[in-house]
Design an enzyme around this catalytic site. Structure first.
Site, PDB file in Angstrom:
ATOM      1  N   HIS A 215       0.821  -1.211   0.000  1.00 17.33           N
ATOM      2  CA  HIS A 215       0.000   0.000   0.000  1.00 17.33           C
ATOM      3  C   HIS A 215       0.854   1.259   0.000  1.00 17.33           C
ATOM      4  CE1 HIS A 215       0.345  -0.925   4.405  1.00 17.33           C
ATOM      5  NE2 HIS A 215       0.478   0.386   4.502  1.00 17.33           N
ATOM      6  N   ASP A 245       0.522  -7.808   0.520  1.00 20.55           N
ATOM      7  CA  ASP A 245       0.730  -6.369   0.668  1.00 20.55           C
ATOM      8  C   ASP A 245       2.240  -6.117   0.634  1.00 20.55           C
ATOM      9  OD1 ASP A 245       0.717  -3.691   1.313  1.00 20.55           O
ATOM     10  OD2 ASP A 245      -0.213  -3.932   3.290  1.00 20.55           O
ATOM     11  N   GLY A 332       2.861   5.092  10.038  1.00 19.17           N
ATOM     12  CA  GLY A 332       4.245   5.344   9.676  1.00 19.17           C
ATOM     13  C   GLY A 332       5.107   4.110   9.761  1.00 19.17           C
ATOM     14  N   SER A 334       4.302   1.229   8.487  1.00 16.35           N
ATOM     15  CA  SER A 334       4.028   0.355   7.346  1.00 16.35           C
ATOM     16  C   SER A 334       5.289   0.013   6.569  1.00 16.35           C
ATOM     17  CB  SER A 334       3.038   1.028   6.388  1.00 16.35           C
ATOM     18  OG  SER A 334       1.731   0.858   6.817  1.00 16.35           O
ATOM     19  N   SER A 350       1.982  -4.515   7.610  1.00 17.32           N
ATOM     20  CA  SER A 350       0.859  -4.173   6.739  1.00 17.32           C
ATOM     21  C   SER A 350      -0.102  -3.218   7.437  1.00 17.32           C
ATOM     22  CB  SER A 350       0.121  -5.439   6.300  1.00 17.32           C
ATOM     23  OG  SER A 350      -1.020  -5.128   5.525  1.00 17.32           O
TER      24      SER A 350
END
Length: 460
Positions: A215, A245, A332, A334, A350
């Site tokens: 993402h 992801d 943040g 991720s 994720s």
């Protein structure tokens, strides 16, 4: 749940950062599957990193007679679920040094139940994964699942039959953690996007690259190692939502040195030596540029998460094949690295429902499947990782900095304020996973860019 044993029978960016090695007491025994006594059938002790291979081999040999497995960290034992008291199956499990645990639900039963949940209860704010410790599907609903949505979810679970699935509520909201390894920054839709670098890799064409969340990759094509800096890397492939992801991001300079290591702050690094599959019960560490290093355990595999779509108010971004944990994370974080203390790359952050104040569930993309999908290999030839330092509970400050940190220092999850800065920071001190002084560009909780599934090739 107690199991029932069956009788006889150097890059511009470093690859993430770490905290909590000391106070979390995560030093696992380095036993190599040795018997605990002279009896060949007695359970053996395993390193957590070895459990996945043994469990996979047993599952392949024994088929549907095996209904999942998990790692009993307190005893360093592998527990393998068996449907019924099949002496031949039990003997093979015990011969491998594992503990046989009699259960009710077969793997096919739980897989069929998961398909029913997908068909009838794909509701934003829900997630489910098989919990081998309870031999059930654990369904989680966040704070947005109320009223008719809650009734639909619980009625679907009830329809699966007694002892097949359970439901629990989560106080938070399932969301992706775009905004926290080392910070990477991008500009998209007139605003700043921040994520975390996961692991440095080598792309199939031999060029240096890194993995981060999918993402993040669909949110912006170019990424920098500083908030307003020039781009240093470009997304090559990105997948979100759908089956995973993950993103592969190539460094723009083909001469970039991308060591296979995780930055633990204070000039210390943990060398990443392999990619490994997660095992339920395994102790893991997560690094993100917002919250630093935190630890916890794997609680489920092959998890399905239904995020509220960022582009369609009535839509759902469903991601499958994730690792479920009780490790905390925030916006943040991720893309940040999930790994083990002994150097195995496990996952990429994720999303989840909690934070690092009250906790919650966090889900991770398995590194092994991401590598296979993008055709990359872990690390690079120039993997000059330093040695991890000794935990020091009396340390006071933290700087989970970028590659090139050379100073020593202590790793301490109980230390003071942290500064999760960009690459090249040279400060020492102790890591504090509870702090969040990570300067960045406009934290965002979602991608806001794409709700299509499949692998997205973003190369111009």
């Amino acid at each position: 749940m107690s199991h029932k044993r069956i009788p006889k029978r150097k890059a511009a960016l470093a690859a993430g950062s770490v905290a909590a090695l000391g106070a979390a007491a995560l030093l696992l025994p380095h036993a190599n599957a040795s018997p605990t006594n002279a009896d060949d059938a007695a359970p053996k002790t395993f390193k957590a990193a070895d459990v996945a291979d043994v469990a996979s081999q047993l599952a392949s040999q024994l088929g549907d007679a095996v209904a999942g497995s998990y790692y009993d960290a307190s005893k360093q034992q592998l527990v393998v679920n068996v449907v019924g008291n099949n002496s031949n199956v039990v003997n093979q499990i015990e011969k491998a040094g594992a503990v046989a645990n009699e259960v009710k639900n077969s793997t096919s039963t739980l897989q069929a139940a998961a398909k029913t949940l997908k068909r009838d209860a794909t509701i934003p704010g829900t997630a489910w994964a098989v919990d081998p410790k309870t031999n059930e599907i654990q369904v989680t609903a966040d704070s947005t699942v109320t009223g008719a949505k809650w009734n639909k979810l619980t009625s679907t679970v009830d329809s699966l039959g007694s002892g097949v699935a359970g439901v629990k509520k989560s106080a938070g909201t399932f969301k992706t953690f775009v905004s926290g390894g080392d910070a990477i920054f991008a500009q998209a839709n007139g605003g700043g996007v921040r994520c975390s670098l996961g692991f440095n890799v080598t792309a199939s064409d031999g060029s240096p690259a890194f993995l981060t969340a999918g993402h993040c990759g669909v949110a912006a094509a170019q990424w920098s190692d500083s908030q307003n800096g020039q781009p240093i890397a470009t997304v090559d492939q990105a997948n979100f939502p759908g089956a995973g992801d993950f993103s592969l991001v190539k460094y723009d300079d083909p001469n970039t040195q991308a060591p296979s290591e995780v930055n633990v702050g204070n000039g210390q690094t943990v060398q990443i030596t392999q990619a490994a599959d997660a095992t339920v019960g395994q102790k893991v560490l997560r690094m993100g540029s917002t919250t630093g290093l935190h630890d916890g355990s794997v609680t489920g595999l092959d998890a399905t998460v239904n995020f509220q779509s960022e582009t369609d108010p009535n839509g759902v971004d469903t991601v499958t094949g994730l690792i479920q944990t009780d490790v905390c994370a925030e916006a943040g974080d991720s893309g940040g690295s999930l790994f083990t203390q002994d150097g195995s790359a496990i996952g990429l952050t994720s999303g989840g429902s909690g934070d690092c104040t009250v906790g919650g569930e966090t889900f991770f993309q398995p590194v092994t499947t991401a590598l296979a999908a993008v055709g990359a290999t872990l690390g690079a030839g120039d993997a000059g990782a330093g040695a991890a330092g000794t935990a020091d509970p009396s340390a006071t400050a933290s700087d989970p900095a970028g590659a090139g940190d050379q100073s020593g220092g202590a790793v301490d999850p109980s230390a003071g304020a942290s500064d999760a800065a960009g690459a090249g920071d040279q400060g020492g001190g102790a890591v504090d996973p509870s702090a969040s002084d990570a300067a960045g560009a406009g934290d965002q909780s979602g991608t806001g860019m794409d709700d299509g599934s499949g692998l997205v090739n973003t190369t111009p």
